[in-house]
Design an enzyme around this catalytic site. Structure first.
Site, mmCIF file in Angstrom:
data_model
loop_
_atom_site.group_PDB
_atom_site.id
_atom_site.type_symbol
_atom_site.label_atom_id
_atom_site.label_comp_id
_atom_site.label_asym_id
_atom_site.label_seq_id
_atom_site.Cartn_x
_atom_site.Cartn_y
_atom_site.Cartn_z
ATOM 1 C CE LYS A 34 -3.788 2.251 2.522
ATOM 2 N NZ LYS A 34 -4.695 2.174 3.684
ATOM 3 C CB SER A 55 -7.629 4.013 2.258
ATOM 4 O OG SER A 55 -6.902 3.521 3.369
ATOM 5 C CB SER A 74 -8.068 1.074 5.205
ATOM 6 O OG SER A 74 -8.761 2.278 5.374
#
Length: 571
Positions: free
Chosen positions: A110, A185, A213
């Site tokens: 990420k 996210s 997320s």
């Protein structure tokens, strides 16, 4: 408080005006007779801190020879059909251990996680031109375990969106239906895992979870995503939203792989204070081996599984999701487990607790006002985030602007003095609510009397708690209009209202929570409504602090019993 000197340098800039301004901000006055002395103390402080700021910073060393950074580039649209890649690269160990746990596996990180020499975008135009000079702890661990880092996966704008249309690089499409959200996210991480290396993705990915997320995109993309116990995976070298709800964890296509990746990244690094309660890496259980060595992995005799009733009562719940979830839970009964409804009343209000901490704490963290932490700071990233400028504000998405406005309103305008402390205390109450159902008395016992504890221990307890991960399947991307993802505040947020009601509470309580795909439902909204196209449904498995193995065992039993990692697509 100690003062190490009262001497002031000849070129010290502090004047009475500085003292008066400080008092103005504080809303106080100082007696004229004492002003000169306080100016002296402020000047001493200035000299000391100026020397400190001029000293060389300190951070983890990077072995660029052993872990050479190759082919670092921004992906072309042809190589990024779903918009999930933020940056591409190839990093591996030149001296690999032939028995490395992750040997031959490709990994995406990420894009809030630092990789030296690879630009970090954080999905935003809030700032630009940032390339870390260090590797996050987990990056080094995975490389030493034999993994190849294939690049950075798209992170939603500053980690501030649970859907996937806010990144500055563009929308991230659901791997099962273009035009639909992949969740956020950690949007890119979930998509790349779901695609797999055979379709331009990766074997494994790392996500970060501050309100769901990891679990939100895992649920919408049909993969396994684990938010571990708070602190099990060190945060060192990653951009923080709010330190008490930061969690980093594995995202994979199946439970066994999730267990293997967790083993590779877990354990305190003795730097990040979030991780101080975790064992060192060599004391972390071999989760994957425990799963593989079970005599009968689908035998759940003796297990007690609680269905979280509050998790079914969220106003946003799609009845079809509830039905799919209850059907999936029935599988546990067939495997011998006792399955009963349980209540954790604090779950219904824990979302407000999370809001109190994540909004105000996120504001304080981003304005560099939240102290009291031990650990490595990405100071060059912090400098990008603060101070605020009009240009940064104009490039911020509505969720980000809302965090700053909420923080100023509560803190600087003093509308809710003491909010952070109150929310923090109530987060302990929420933790104890889950702990009581799970029979974990370790932290409760320090808060209640012996008689209260004895009464609690008379209640039924359960090995894990289960709920739907999310109340509805993925929705179509919103119409962004000319202003893109930085405008139309309510339009940007309306499709995620109620989405994280079952995920965010676990960020503040710290319990491990795993998202497991359990079936598919037809799309009823957006351009593909009525087409027969289906999107994934997910179940959340919640366990005791540090008891990831039980969570993994329960999820693995369900996965194996229903036909293996991809069988859920037919359910």
């Amino acid at each position: 408080m100690s003062v190490f000197s009262l001497d002031v340098s000849k070129d010290n800039p502090v004047t009475t005006k500085d003292l008066d301004r400080a008092c103005e901000i504080l809303g106080v006055t100082i007696k004229d007779a004492e002003k000169a002395e306080y100016v002296n103390l402020l000047a001493v402080y200035h000299d000391s801190m100026a020397k400190l700021m001029a000293s060389e910073d300190y951070g983890p060393e990077v072995d660029n020879q052993r872990f050479e950074r190759k082919n670092v580039h921004f992906p072309s649209s042809a190589d990024n059909a779903y918009g999930a890649w933020a940056w591409k690269c190839e990093i591996s160990d030149k001296s690999p251990d032939p028995s490395g746990l992750l040997k031959g596996k490709t990994v995406a990180l990420k894009d809030c996680i630092a990789v030296a020499g690879v630009p970090l975008l954080l999905g935003t135009s809030f700032f630009t031109d940032y390339t870390p000079s260090t590797d996050a702890t987990i990056v080094t661990r995975m490389l030493k375990a034999g993994a190849t880092v294939s690049g950075k996966s798209v992170c939603e704008n500053l980690c501030h969106s649970a859907t996937s249309h806010t990144a500055s690089t563009g929308v991230v499409h659901n791997p099962h239906a273009k035009g639909y959200a992949s969740g956020g996210s950690s949007s890119g991480s979930a998509v790349l895992v779901a695609l797999g290396p055979e379709n331009g993705g990766v074997d494994y990915a790392i996500g970060a979870d501050q309100g769901g997320s990891i679990r939100v995109p895992a649920a919408w993309c049909g993969i396994v995503g684990l938010k571990p116990t708070f602190g099990l995976v060190p945060w060192t070298g990653a951009g923080s939203n709010e330190p008490t709800n930061d969690h980093m964890g594995p995202m994979t296509r199946d439970v066994l792989s999730n267990a293997k990746l967790l083993k590779a990244i877990a354990g305190t690094d003795f730097v990040d204070d979030r991780s101080y309660g975790a064992p060192p890496p060599d004391k972390i259980p071999a989760y994957h081996e425990i799963l593989e060595n079970q005599q009968n992995p689908i035998d759940l005799s003796g297990y007690r599984i609680g269905i979280l009733v509050e998790g079914l009562r969220t106003p946003a719940m799609d009845p079809r999701v509830e039905q799919s979830f209850l059907k999936a839970v029935d599988q546990f009964r067939k495997l011998g487990a006792v399955v009963e409804e349980v209540s954790v009343p604090a779950h219904a209000t824990a979302g407000a607790v999370w809001t109190g901490i994540s909004k105000l704490g996120g504001y304080l963290n981003k304005t560099l006002a939240l102290g009291g932490r031990r650990g490595y700071q990405l100071n060059d990233l912090n400098e990008k985030l603060w101070p605020m400028t009009q240009s940064k504000w104009d490039n911020a998405i509505p969720s980000t602007k809302n965090i700053y406005l909420n923080g100023v309103y509560a803190q600087d305008m003093q509308k809710f003095p003491g909010l952070f402390g109150k929310a923090t205390n109530l987060s302990i109450k929420a933790r104890h609510g889950y702990d009581a159902v799970l029979g974990d008395w370790s932290s409760i016992s320090t808060f209640v009397t012996d008689s209260t504890l004895a009464n609690l221990k008379q209640q039924k307890t359960y090995d894990v708690i289960v709920s739907p991960t999310l109340p509805f399947i993925a929705k179509s991307h919103p119409e962004l209009g000319e202003s893109g993802a930085t405008g139309n505040p309510l339009l940007q947020l309306q499709k995620q209202v109620g989405l994280t009601g079952n995920t965010a509470p676990l960020n503040q309580t710290g319990h491990p929570a795993l998202a497991l795909p359990i079936g598919m439902l037809e799309i009823t909204e957006g351009p593909l409504a009525g087409s027969g196209t289906k999107l994934p449904v997910s179940m959340q498995v919640i366990g005791k602090w540090w008891d990831e193995i039980t969570v993994l065992k329960v999820a693995y039993a369900w996965e194996v019993a229903t036909g293996g990692p991809d069988a859920w697509k037919q359910l």
